[in-house]
Design a protein around this motif. Structure first.
Motif, PDB file in Angstrom:
ATOM      1  N   CYS A  14       0.893  -1.111   0.104  1.00 17.79           N
ATOM      2  CA  CYS A  14      -0.164  -0.012   0.051  1.00 17.79           C
ATOM      3  C   CYS A  14       0.767   1.199  -0.096  1.00 17.79           C
ATOM      4  N   CYS A  15       1.835   1.157   0.840  1.00 16.35           N
ATOM      5  CA  CYS A  15       2.938   2.320   0.561  1.00 16.35           C
ATOM      6  C   CYS A  15       3.408   2.618  -0.922  1.00 16.35           C
ATOM      7  N   GLY A  16       3.796   1.507  -1.597  1.00 18.42           N
ATOM      8  CA  GLY A  16       4.132   1.394  -3.096  1.00 18.42           C
ATOM      9  C   GLY A  16       3.001   2.121  -3.658  1.00 18.42           C
ATOM     10  N   LEU A  17       1.895   1.929  -3.456  1.00 11.81           N
ATOM     11  CA  LEU A  17       0.785   2.309  -4.303  1.00 11.81           C
ATOM     12  C   LEU A  17       0.683   3.671  -4.033  1.00 11.81           C
ATOM     13  N   ALA A  18       0.857   4.067  -2.690  1.00 10.40           N
ATOM     14  CA  ALA A  18       0.702   5.630  -2.417  1.00 10.40           C
ATOM     15  C   ALA A  18       1.978   6.340  -3.250  1.00 10.40           C
ATOM     16  N   TRP A  19       3.213   5.771  -3.057  1.00 11.37           N
ATOM     17  CA  TRP A  19       4.161   6.456  -4.122  1.00 11.37           C
ATOM     18  C   TRP A  19       4.032   6.725  -5.407  1.00 11.37           C
ATOM     19  N   TRP A  20       3.254   5.576  -6.183  1.00 12.59           N
ATOM     20  CA  TRP A  20       2.997   5.439  -7.599  1.00 12.59           C
ATOM     21  C   TRP A  20       1.777   6.742  -7.591  1.00 12.59           C
ATOM     22  N   GLN A  21       0.854   6.876  -6.646  1.00  9.01           N
ATOM     23  CA  GLN A  21       0.063   7.764  -6.793  1.00  9.01           C
ATOM     24  C   GLN A  21       0.395   9.437  -6.832  1.00  9.01           C
ATOM     25  N   TRP A  22       1.686   9.368  -5.818  1.00  4.56           N
ATOM     26  CA  TRP A  22       2.405  10.706  -5.757  1.00  4.56           C
ATOM     27  C   TRP A  22       2.946  11.031  -7.009  1.00  4.56           C
ATOM     28  N   ASP A  23       3.558  10.136  -7.687  1.00  4.24           N
ATOM     29  CA  ASP A  23       4.113  10.305  -8.762  1.00  4.24           C
ATOM     30  C   ASP A  23       2.956  10.766  -9.913  1.00  4.24           C
ATOM     31  N   ARG A  24       1.906  10.165  -9.899  1.00  9.16           N
ATOM     32  CA  ARG A  24       0.762  10.440 -10.804  1.00  9.16           C
ATOM     33  C   ARG A  24       0.524  12.033 -10.498  1.00  9.16           C
ATOM     34  N   PHE A  25       0.424  12.256  -9.206  1.00  8.13           N
ATOM     35  CA  PHE A  25      -0.051  13.582  -8.929  1.00  8.13           C
ATOM     36  C   PHE A  25       1.099  14.715  -9.057  1.00  8.13           C
ATOM     37  N   THR A  26       2.183  14.572  -9.192  1.00  6.05           N
ATOM     38  CA  THR A  26       3.270  15.505  -9.495  1.00  6.05           C
ATOM     39  C   THR A  26       3.348  15.472 -10.939  1.00  6.05           C
ATOM     40  N   SER A  27       2.889  14.646 -11.757  1.00  9.06           N
ATOM     41  CA  SER A  27       3.077  14.609 -13.102  1.00  9.06           C
ATOM     42  C   SER A  27       2.211  15.750 -13.830  1.00  9.06           C
ATOM     43  N   ALA A  28       2.293  16.016 -15.231  1.00 11.15           N
ATOM     44  CA  ALA A  28       1.497  16.920 -15.602  1.00 11.15           C
ATOM     45  C   ALA A  28      -0.057  16.786 -15.786  1.00 11.15           C
ATOM     46  N   ASN A  29      -0.398  15.579 -15.694  1.00 10.59           N
ATOM     47  CA  ASN A  29      -1.916  15.199 -15.946  1.00 10.59           C
ATOM     48  C   ASN A  29      -2.224  14.813 -14.484  1.00 10.59           C
ATOM     49  N   GLY A  30      -1.613  14.939 -13.420  1.00 14.00           N
ATOM     50  CA  GLY A  30      -1.976  14.702 -12.148  1.00 14.00           C
ATOM     51  C   GLY A  30      -3.092  15.217 -11.788  1.00 14.00           C
ATOM     52  N   THR A  31      -4.046  14.911 -10.568  1.00 16.77           N
ATOM     53  CA  THR A  31      -5.147  15.794 -10.099  1.00 16.77           C
ATOM     54  C   THR A  31      -5.087  15.477  -8.578  1.00 16.77           C
ATOM     55  N   PHE A  32      -6.112  16.321  -8.054  1.00 15.60           N
ATOM     56  CA  PHE A  32      -6.182  16.145  -6.503  1.00 15.60           C
ATOM     57  C   PHE A  32      -6.809  14.954  -5.884  1.00 15.60           C
ATOM     58  N   GLY A  36      -5.614  12.365  -3.109  1.00 18.29           N
ATOM     59  CA  GLY A  36      -6.511  11.939  -2.125  1.00 18.29           C
ATOM     60  C   GLY A  36      -5.940  10.345  -2.037  1.00 18.29           C
ATOM     61  N   TYR A  37      -5.714   9.720  -3.080  1.00 16.16           N
ATOM     62  CA  TYR A  37      -5.004   8.184  -3.111  1.00 16.16           C
ATOM     63  C   TYR A  37      -4.030   8.151  -2.264  1.00 16.16           C
ATOM     64  N   VAL A  38      -2.975   9.323  -2.329  1.00 25.21           N
ATOM     65  CA  VAL A  38      -1.786   9.024  -1.605  1.00 25.21           C
ATOM     66  C   VAL A  38      -2.080   9.120  -0.222  1.00 25.21           C
ATOM     67  N   LEU A  39      -3.019   9.735   0.380  1.00 24.26           N
ATOM     68  CA  LEU A  39      -3.294   9.748   1.768  1.00 24.26           C
ATOM     69  C   LEU A  39      -4.162   8.477   2.273  1.00 24.26           C
ATOM     70  N   GLN A  40      -4.693   8.135   1.307  1.00 27.18           N
ATOM     71  CA  GLN A  40      -5.797   6.872   1.491  1.00 27.18           C
ATOM     72  C   GLN A  40      -5.008   5.480   1.371  1.00 27.18           C
ATOM     73  N   TRP A  41      -4.086   5.161   0.749  1.00 18.96           N
ATOM     74  CA  TRP A  41      -3.542   3.984   0.355  1.00 18.96           C
ATOM     75  C   TRP A  41      -2.584   3.712   1.887  1.00 18.96           C
ATOM     76  N   PRO A  42      -2.074   4.487   2.675  1.00 19.20           N
ATOM     77  CA  PRO A  42      -1.258   3.838   3.813  1.00 19.20           C
ATOM     78  C   PRO A  42      -2.365   3.552   4.709  1.00 19.20           C
ATOM     79  N   LEU A  43      -3.516   4.215   4.771  1.00 19.17           N
ATOM     80  CA  LEU A  43      -4.498   3.678   5.763  1.00 19.17           C
ATOM     81  C   LEU A  43      -4.987   2.438   5.451  1.00 19.17           C
ATOM     82  N   PHE A  44      -5.126   1.875   4.250  1.00 16.37           N
ATOM     83  CA  PHE A  44      -5.596   0.942   3.867  1.00 16.37           C
ATOM     84  C   PHE A  44      -4.471  -0.163   4.347  1.00 16.37           C
TER      85      PHE A  44
END
Length: 114
Positions: A14-32, A36-44
């Motif tokens: 789940c931390c790996g998935l959070a890191w992947w979502q962080w990379d998606r967020f910081t990319s040009a086509n990332g969204t808020f 949200g998934y970055v914060l959600q995955w560690p809880l999962f």
């Protein structure tokens, strides 16, 4: 031991998935939504560890109570309702007669069973 390993693997995945979502967020086509998934995955990932802790705590409590120490839930006595009229004397006599009849039937059944 297997449960602890499962909890750790779950947290790492789940931390790996959070890191992947962080990379998606910081990319040009990332969204808020990605943020949200970055914060959600560690809880999962922490949820299996929480469930393991909770089940262990409940099991310890059940063992501490012991098999003969179960507490019976206290049932409060019913309170009289002011909106329900109290039965009249005639109704009480009818009820008493009906209860006598039921006792007689029960006594007959008991004698027949013996």
């Amino acid at each position: 031991m297997a449960i602890v390993a499962t909890c750790l693997v779950s947290l790492l995945v789940c931390c790996g998935l959070a890191w992947w979502q962080w990379d998606r967020f910081t990319s040009a086509n990332g969204t808020f939504q990605n943020l949200g998934y970055v914060l959600q995955w560690p809880l999962f990932g922490l949820f299996p560890a929480f469930m393991f802790w909770r089940i262990r705590k409940l099991r310890q409590k059940a063992e501490a109570d012991g098999p003969g120490n179960e507490k019976q839930p206290e049932v409060p006595a019913p309170r009289p309702r002011p909106d329900v009229p109290k039965p009249e004397q005639d109704e009480d006599e009818e009820l008493a007669a009906y209860n006598r009849y039921l006792r007689e039937l029960n006594a007959r059944d008991q004698q027949a069973a013996e």
